[in-house]
Design an enzyme around this catalytic site. Structure first.
Site, PDB file in Angstrom:
ATOM      1  N   ARG A 149       0.825  -1.213   0.000  1.00  0.00           N
ATOM      2  CA  ARG A 149       0.000   0.000   0.000  1.00  0.00           C
ATOM      3  C   ARG A 149       0.858   1.261   0.000  1.00  0.00           C
ATOM      4  O   ARG A 149       0.592   2.221  -0.744  1.00  0.00           O
ATOM      5  CB  ARG A 149      -0.912  -0.020   1.232  1.00  0.00           C
TER       6      ARG A 149
ATOM      7  N   LYS B  29       2.861  24.417  -4.219  1.00  0.00           N
ATOM      8  CA  LYS B  29       1.579  23.865  -3.739  1.00  0.00           C
ATOM      9  C   LYS B  29       1.624  22.335  -3.765  1.00  0.00           C
ATOM     10  O   LYS B  29       0.885  21.683  -4.509  1.00  0.00           O
ATOM     11  CB  LYS B  29       0.438  24.402  -4.602  1.00  0.00           C
TER      12      LYS B  29
ATOM     13  N   LYS C 178       6.683  39.403  -3.432  1.00  0.00           N
ATOM     14  CA  LYS C 178       5.250  39.523  -3.666  1.00  0.00           C
ATOM     15  C   LYS C 178       4.723  40.853  -3.145  1.00  0.00           C
ATOM     16  O   LYS C 178       5.436  41.616  -2.500  1.00  0.00           O
ATOM     17  CB  LYS C 178       4.526  38.372  -2.975  1.00  0.00           C
TER      18      LYS C 178
ATOM     19  N   GLU D 170       6.848  39.668  -8.488  1.00  0.00           N
ATOM     20  CA  GLU D 170       5.477  39.427  -8.933  1.00  0.00           C
ATOM     21  C   GLU D 170       4.821  40.765  -9.259  1.00  0.00           C
ATOM     22  O   GLU D 170       4.837  41.671  -8.438  1.00  0.00           O
ATOM     23  CB  GLU D 170       4.717  38.725  -7.797  1.00  0.00           C
TER      24      GLU D 170
ATOM     25  N   ASP E 163       1.095  38.148 -12.708  1.00  0.00           N
ATOM     26  CA  ASP E 163       0.097  37.482 -11.884  1.00  0.00           C
ATOM     27  C   ASP E 163      -1.310  37.792 -12.363  1.00  0.00           C
ATOM     28  O   ASP E 163      -1.763  38.937 -12.290  1.00  0.00           O
ATOM     29  CB  ASP E 163       0.265  37.945 -10.427  1.00  0.00           C
TER      30      ASP E 163
END
Lengths: 286, 286, 286, 286, 286, 286
Positions: free
Chosen positions: B101, B136, B168, B198, B219
């Site tokens: 598994r 992410k 940012k 950004e 962005d």
């Protein structure tokens, strides 16, 4: 999430995640901020969702700023609409900026799981069947994945290989049949462990019943066969349906009368909930 | 994956995952098997996919049986068709059953990432744009998530907060403008770090250029604005498009002429590749 | 002990123990030996005993000398007489001398547990009752303590708080009765967990049966009451007797017809088995 | 136990023990309690004992509830009578229930050690001999085992292989005699380490004295021989008697005039002190 | 360095160091090499030095390539001339390139320590005084720093706070005098620990002698006073000179007749030995 | 040092260092002090220095006494004169005595690095060249070594192998030239990584420029060659001078017009700053 109890394992998961992202330091934030600025982060739902992980998010910020505070937070398991504020975190601006991504990575995955679970739970509402998770979780995140399933209204199956017995085909073959397999387990495994047997047809179901299984998993069986299994077992032990369950077919499975339906996709194919943090600088309160 | 180099971190990830699933022991397998049985596990694609993680799967089995051996394995990055055998692992039957598994949890996630990445890469083929990942990722699994992106043909953005600068909005506000932010970073951050800024519009782009940014992230800008940005920058520095990129719109973004397109979904919304392990007992070779 | 499976946790226990004793180095051995001497250690029973931990002893030596070899070893669970050789370990003389104490500390404790357990098991032979252990183990050594109980012929109760439910008086009070307590657990706990309820008298036993407990612990009840409990339950679920069980009274408890008898002393009051290692230098084989 | 100093190692021991018992969570308590209930645990002696480990017990609860508070506690080393209250702990009810077993496992072992040590100390009172412990401790718990010996009135021998030299038979054989063994050690080992030599008879004692040993262990020698050893050494260096010392014969050994008597049973054959925790729910103070 | 004994701690130090430098991967080497190239690294002295750490260097490479082999290596403690080859390591070229810096960081520091120690040892040759190190080591590297001192011909003082007693001014003040301080220590500390007392003048020396100190440290005393101290102690216990010892004044200190001279600079002000690795690609041997 | 951000790694470094020195306990302090005494430690410069590590020192004390407080502290980077008080720490006297050596070991090394760095920085003042560190740090202490360089006014080069690309001779040989090496890196390494190429002469410099290097290291080149390199590059990319730079020649190197000068000695040959802690007992404030 009962922090006082699960805290130690959770803390270790959070530390590992922060170390992965921060390593020797956040180059950008440490170069630009002085370090004593204060800030506030508003957590905003950008799509409809079921919330899970709000305490994990808070603990992630607290790992960098022990005085970070959460307010106006929805409880885990709440349904939120797009545009809704889920919580506000206040604390060191540097901590907010540095931990932002890690905190969201936790919360978005967990809320994604809870949201999908809720859809399955809703789909079987009224049938008596309960939705189970599986061990198909992201390595290292099982505690959180399974918590999120509960937040979504699902029920946890066993946590791992150590807390319950599930006798599968290979075990049966090695033992020389369902009966001998159950016997060996009853002799060796802790008394506390429930013994579930995986079966592929009604003949194996009869063997499992004869062997004294505590629970049976019907693996990839057709609805009619499951219905017959339900009839034969007659509530003496719980039955679990497993295999290729989707939102499309879950109701049909539930209506066979099985007690549990396990769904791997709850945790192996997670769509992150769309959530963002709006961070702003605040004046230090005096 | 160059094991001799990344081995230490990989080993720690695998150990954590196995400990999570095994804890004090696999109740079922240890009760039923004698421990000296030999087995073989055939890894089978149950849908079309791009393979990633074959070495991670092998190392997972080796953590329980150091002599577990892999043969007939496709290389990571290979495309496989439904029904195709991806590899065969031989070793202790108990190790195969106990680690099954966990090994699949790694490989299915990684192949899911590689498969999705390949689709994005194919979608922009011929445009010159390259597909980037983001931070992410699943907490604790970034090394593997980013490796899988490369296996799919994507390019890694920065690994973490410590290996590159990304200035940012909040950093800019704290510094009092793009220029001062870049200056502070040039002064404090290691020389080795590339400085990306950004921006949300063309005016900010001009500021970033004037400040000497090494790279700019556009962005959530509209295609026309991105095209204009490409024209103004004129290849002096690389441009990255970011924000709500999907398989539907990625080609249009690529055709604006940007150098990079970053896609969070590659790692935050992974659909596990459908893969299974067919385990069977074998006679011990003599 | 199935090493390929439990190996990782066992390895960590052994490493911690060796680190505790060796720290930055064995001052005596490293000052006196050159490091390339070979030796042999004969493990000798100095009193009658049931052996447990022979693999743990071997692994402890192997942690210092990966090529240390065990031969002529009795199997765990074997009864040995005073004066009998239990095994011979050969390897680096320095490793034998440095790890001697730690290896014996493991084996003597484990064999002490197995020896005492065997006496309890013998005392109830023929009654159908089985001897259970408890969670009253030496902190950090539960894996080994419980393994030794099995080697002695006992059966493990739950391993820990996470693998089974045991509802005690305080839980019942907090929930407002046995029925509500069982209900809450059925709703929250993993499906895999067996639910046992602790009762102090026959009235509580009836409540537990009505609530659907999977197993009941009769806490400190008199033999007559236990006999009546056995009669009422009539083998529908297992009954466990608990509280102040000794070698003197265990047979009487077993004859009440209970299925299990749990004995804290198996692991909380261990008398180390009397075993010694006779170490001698050998010539290096060529 | 001076927490500010030994705290780090103690904390690690407690965390390992709690993780062993709690793992991913206390199924029973987390299912039944809300998490905000308050409680109180009264620690009760159920037999006469010498207390040891009261701070370890408190720290164990504090690991789950940092605000858990101890009051009315006897000091370690105090003698308590059956029925006496040893301390009261107040805190989160969930923390009390979840940590109860681990906290008691520590305290009962430690108090068992202290109680037995006190009996040996009492047995030699007035003779000038002091009772020493050995390295025959439960792996991983040496810090606590040795602390408990001190609480009982005993004296610690060396802590481990790294803080003192003890030259045994095998070392002597490898070096080619007591003299060369002591010489090698004086050359290699840190200056700080005291050098003790184990001897089996008076001839070896003379060799050890000639070699300049700082202390000598008389291994399994008869009382008359020990008396003669005492006479010959004439207080120039300390003498330690070792081997098969029991409560029955310890006074006779002490009366030979040796300075120290080491007793393995203090820590290798511990009988847990009979102590229980009476937990009750309290109203939250306001 | 006796690897079989100190191996566990050494391994942890090496792993920490490699993790620090490699983290998720060596960007350059993993991008450019295929991974199966073979190479050789020649270790070259670029200045005269005393070698220390050759096994640490080898283990560092082996942590990345378990089959890396060392040949033609000088032994630790050897004096080497500028231009001399110290050893050759062969193995995976990728492992050589990736571990090069970490391996050299260890070896250069250790050889720097050994080289400086040797100069102090040479400076006092013939006087009977021995050169001691201190606890002024690089945090985390004490095991290696102290090993290097031995390789240079020096003698280790205590390893740490736990293996010997050193009573300083503050302890004396807290206890109310040298006598009471020694008494408390004799009562509380393990029997194995040698008790050293730090004194600043002859009066304190007399107190320490009266209190029964095992060793005395003369702190920052003038040569004449040290000479008088030596006369008064008359070899009953060892005397250690401490404070501002340099290559210029160490001989004068030694000639006062003290037994030991401790030198903090051996490890707190290390000048890395000038050593380089010449790495070249080799054909794989067949 | 921005603690809220780098705290986790720093905490681990401090814990390892304290564990190394304290192990199971400070024998002297725990035997002599009661544990509740209060004290104060005055940090005194005993030579001129640039301070670095004041927070690390404070955190080291806080690891043993969470309420230890720092006051009157100079900021890191300040120049202090011999005799000047740098800070005062108050807290538990036992914690001050036990952590003294470890705290000083950190601070003296860090201040030694800062002091030497400042001398190099001062030597090139006005030239435009900046002083860089290298990866020649004490294993395990790179975070602190590099911080100290910044405190001294230097600039950090890459932190490790994972945050920037540096293509050296061996990489170039393996790739078959500078051009192919840069190409492979651009394809494989994260976008964020700056690509630096090491060259030994002007011909290689031209190759590196043609290949599109982001930065070039001039390895051991003569001043005239460096001047020519500066002329040819004409500020398009930064140039770094490397190799055998000393306080004697650094100004000459800087005057060639290079942007950066890297100096290994900053961290590989550290002379501990001469600092001491004057500890005294204080009355507990009420």
């Amino acid at each position: 999430m009962n922090e006082s109890i699960d805290g130690s394992l959770l803390e270790s998961i959070i530390r590992t995640a922060l170390a992965e992202d921060i390593g020797p330091g956040d180059l950008t934030t440490s170069a630009i901020l002085r370090g004593d600025e204060r800030g506030e982060a508003r957590l905003l739902a950008k799509s409809d969702l079921v919330l899970a992980g709000i305490d994990v998010l808070a603990e992630t910020f607290r790992a960098l700023d022990p005085e970070a505070a959460l307010r106006d937070a929805l409880a885990d398991g709440s349904e939120a609409r797009r545009g809704q504020t889920l919580a506000v975190v206040s604390g060191s601006l540097a901590a907010l900026l540095t931990a932002e991504r890690t905190a969201l990575n936790f919360l978005q995955r967990m809320s994604g799981i809870a949201t999908l679970t809720r859809r399955f739970v809703d789909a079987v509402r009224g049938t008596g069947a309960r939705i189970l998770d599986t061990r198909k979780t992201a390595p290292g995140l099982r505690l959180l994945d399974k918590y999120a399933v509960r937040a979504g209204g699902g029920t946890n199956h066993r946590f791992a290989l150590y807390d319950a017995v599930l006798i599968k085909e290979n075990h049966i073959a090695a033992a020389g049949g369902i009966g001998p397999a159950v016997q060996r387990v009853r002799k060796q495994a802790p008394q506390a462990a429930r013994v579930e047997v995986e079966v592929r047809n009604l003949a194996e179901l009869e063997e499992a019943l004869a062997a004294g299984a505590d629970m049976v998993m019907l693996d990839n069986m057709e609805p009619e066969a499951m219905r017959e299994a339900v009839r034969r077992v007659d509530r003496r032990i719980p039955l679990e349906a497993s295999g290729n369950v989707s939102l499309e077919n879950v109701r049909a499975v539930a209506e066979t009368g099985v007690d549990f339906i396990s769904v791997g996709a709850l945790t192996h194919s997670v769509r992150a909930a769309d959530v963002s943090l709006l961070i702003s600088r605040t004046e230090r309160e005096r």
